[in-house]
Design a protein around this motif. Structure first.
Motif, short mmCIF file in Angstrom:
data_model
loop_
_atom_site.label_atom_id
_atom_site.label_comp_id
_atom_site.label_asym_id
_atom_site.label_seq_id
_atom_site.Cartn_x
_atom_site.Cartn_y
_atom_site.Cartn_z
N MET A 199 14.65 37.19 14.72
CA MET A 199 15.26 37.04 13.41
C MET A 199 14.33 36.23 12.49
O MET A 199 13.36 35.61 12.95
CB MET A 199 16.63 36.34 13.52
N PRO A 200 14.58 36.21 11.18
CA PRO A 200 13.77 35.37 10.28
C PRO A 200 13.85 33.91 10.69
O PRO A 200 14.92 33.39 10.97
CB PRO A 200 14.41 35.60 8.91
N ILE A 201 12.70 33.25 10.73
CA ILE A 201 12.66 31.83 11.06
C ILE A 201 11.73 31.12 10.09
O ILE A 201 10.62 31.60 9.82
CB ILE A 201 12.23 31.59 12.54
N LEU A 202 12.19 30.00 9.55
CA LEU A 202 11.41 29.20 8.62
C LEU A 202 10.87 27.97 9.34
O LEU A 202 11.62 27.20 9.92
CB LEU A 202 12.29 28.75 7.44
N PHE A 203 9.55 27.80 9.30
CA PHE A 203 8.90 26.63 9.85
C PHE A 203 8.53 25.70 8.71
O PHE A 203 7.79 26.09 7.79
CB PHE A 203 7.63 27.01 10.62
N CYS A 204 9.03 24.46 8.74
CA CYS A 204 8.70 23.44 7.75
C CYS A 204 7.81 22.42 8.45
O CYS A 204 8.27 21.68 9.32
CB CYS A 204 9.96 22.78 7.20
N THR B 105 1.27 23.54 15.94
CA THR B 105 2.52 24.10 15.43
C THR B 105 2.27 25.33 14.57
O THR B 105 2.96 26.35 14.70
CB THR B 105 3.28 23.03 14.61
N LEU B 106 1.28 25.27 13.71
CA LEU B 106 0.98 26.41 12.83
C LEU B 106 0.50 27.61 13.63
O LEU B 106 0.82 28.76 13.30
CB LEU B 106 -0.07 26.00 11.79
N ARG B 107 -0.26 27.37 14.69
CA ARG B 107 -0.71 28.48 15.53
C ARG B 107 0.48 29.20 16.16
O ARG B 107 0.54 30.43 16.19
CB ARG B 107 -1.67 27.99 16.61
N TYR B 108 1.44 28.43 16.65
CA TYR B 108 2.64 29.04 17.21
C TYR B 108 3.45 29.75 16.14
O TYR B 108 3.96 30.86 16.35
CB TYR B 108 3.50 27.97 17.88
N ARG C 170 2.67 31.21 13.47
CA ARG C 170 2.10 32.48 13.01
C ARG C 170 2.38 33.63 13.97
O ARG C 170 2.17 34.79 13.62
CB ARG C 170 0.60 32.32 12.78
N THR C 171 2.86 33.33 15.18
CA THR C 171 3.16 34.40 16.14
C THR C 171 4.57 34.95 15.98
O THR C 171 4.90 35.98 16.58
CB THR C 171 2.98 33.91 17.59
N ALA C 172 5.42 34.28 15.19
CA ALA C 172 6.80 34.74 15.00
C ALA C 172 6.80 36.01 14.15
O ALA C 172 6.25 36.01 13.05
CB ALA C 172 7.65 33.66 14.34
N PRO C 173 7.40 37.10 14.62
CA PRO C 173 7.36 38.37 13.89
C PRO C 173 7.87 38.28 12.46
O PRO C 173 7.34 38.94 11.56
CB PRO C 173 8.24 39.30 14.75
#
Length: 330
Positions: free
Chosen positions: A237-242, A255-258, A260-263
């Motif tokens: 599902m959509p996920i927002l990383f802050c 954290t940013l590397r991980y 970027r793998t979220a579809p």
């Protein structure tokens, strides 16, 4: 504080495995069957430490919110006290999701999860296990235990070893846990000893509130091997990383590397430290960004009032990091 005419807050308790979690359920006024977001906090923190500030803003925008405290902490159940168990906390998330799905006042088909810090890592894991969720928010997330251990420093990590051993003996013998401070001054023996860790926790304690600054040492080895960021690639599902650009607790590069793998991942970065996310201008920006994301994916009905902006501005008032915050009891 937010305008309380926009929502009602209810003290609730839900079952989780062998005990209970205490929580607040926020229901937006004048909205029938609203979507709902479940909020969980970070390392040893309780819902009183600014989860209410976020939940109030979501409820003011027409999104119901459940802010809960993990078992073994605060006013939730569970023995022994101050046990920071990854397995049990993830079970608490599952129980919280089941609880809101069963509440007749909310729309159980439109559920999101929101986690901050250690809870931000949990939100990734939980979202990967619950494809039925509509959305997820992972704020300044703990994504890699090894990276966080390295940020603590190898010498500090080695100094924790004998304390862990003593607590494992206490566990076998049925004694009270041997606690390690959650936050300490630089160089101190603690789960976190970055310069902003101790004043950061102090700034989150509400006036007159109390907080036990400690957790059982026995779980430290498991924290080092917990890498919830790896589950980001399985979040459908959509996920927002802050993400904090200057995070002293959860290194942002990993954290940013991980993330970027979220579809369906979306990433927002902020020029603010880990503990600045809960107060002041950074809180204001985070709430704005998170509300835009949640409204887009949860599709809430308009709240009864149009004063949400003013309410949000009132809620950001709080002590700055390093101000006259209460001292954490050990």
């Amino acid at each position: 504080m937010a305008d309380e005419a926009l929502f009602t807050r209810h003290d609730v308790v839900f079952s989780s495995s062998d005990s209970t979690c205490a929580a607040w359920l926020y229901l937006p006024a004048g909205v029938s069957s609203p979507p709902v977001v479940v909020l969980g906090h970070g390392l040893g923190a309780t819902r009183e430490m600014r989860l209410d500030a976020f939940a109030e803003q979501f409820a003011s925008a027409g999104i119901a919110a459940l802010a809960f405290t993990y078992r073994h902490f605060g006013d939730s159940g569970g023995q022994p006290r101050q046990l920071l168990s990854i397995k049990r906390q993830l079970a608490d998330w599952d129980a919280a999701i089941a609880y809101v799905k069963a509440r007749p006042e909310v729309d159980g088909s439109r559920v999101a999860v929101w986690g901050s810090s250690f809870g931000g890592g949990h939100a990734i894991t939980v979202a990967s296990r619950h494809p039925e969720l509509a959305a997820a928010v992972s704020q300044c997330p703990f994504t890699d235990g090894l990276a966080s251990a390295l940020a603590l420093g190898p010498v500090a990590s080695l100094r924790l070893t004998p304390v862990v051993a003593r607590d494992l003996v206490a566990k076998v013998r049925g004694w009270d846990p041997v606690l390690v401070p959650l936050a300490g001054v630089p160089g101190a023996l603690a789960f976190m000893n970055a310069p902003d860790a101790l004043p950061g926790y102090q700034a989150l304690i509400p006036p007159g509130g109390t907080f036990t600054n400690g957790a059982a040492a026995r779980e430290i080895p498991r924290l080092a091997t917990y890498r919830p960021g790896r589950a980001a690639k399985n979040v459908t599902m959509p996920i927002l990383f802050c993400v904090s650009n200057t995070d002293s607790v959860t290194p942002p590069a990993q954290t940013l590397r991980y993330a970027r793998t979220a579809p369906q991942g979306e990433i927002k970065t902020y020029a603010a430290g880990h503990f600045e996310f809960y107060l002041g201008d950074t809180f204001e920006q985070l709430v704005t960004d998170q509300l835009e994301f949640l409204v887009r994916h949860l599709q809430p009905a308009p709240a009864r009032s149009t004063t949400r902006r003013a309410a949000r501005q009132r809620s950001v008032k709080g002590k700055k990091v390093g101000s006259d915050a209460p001292v954490l009891p050990s």
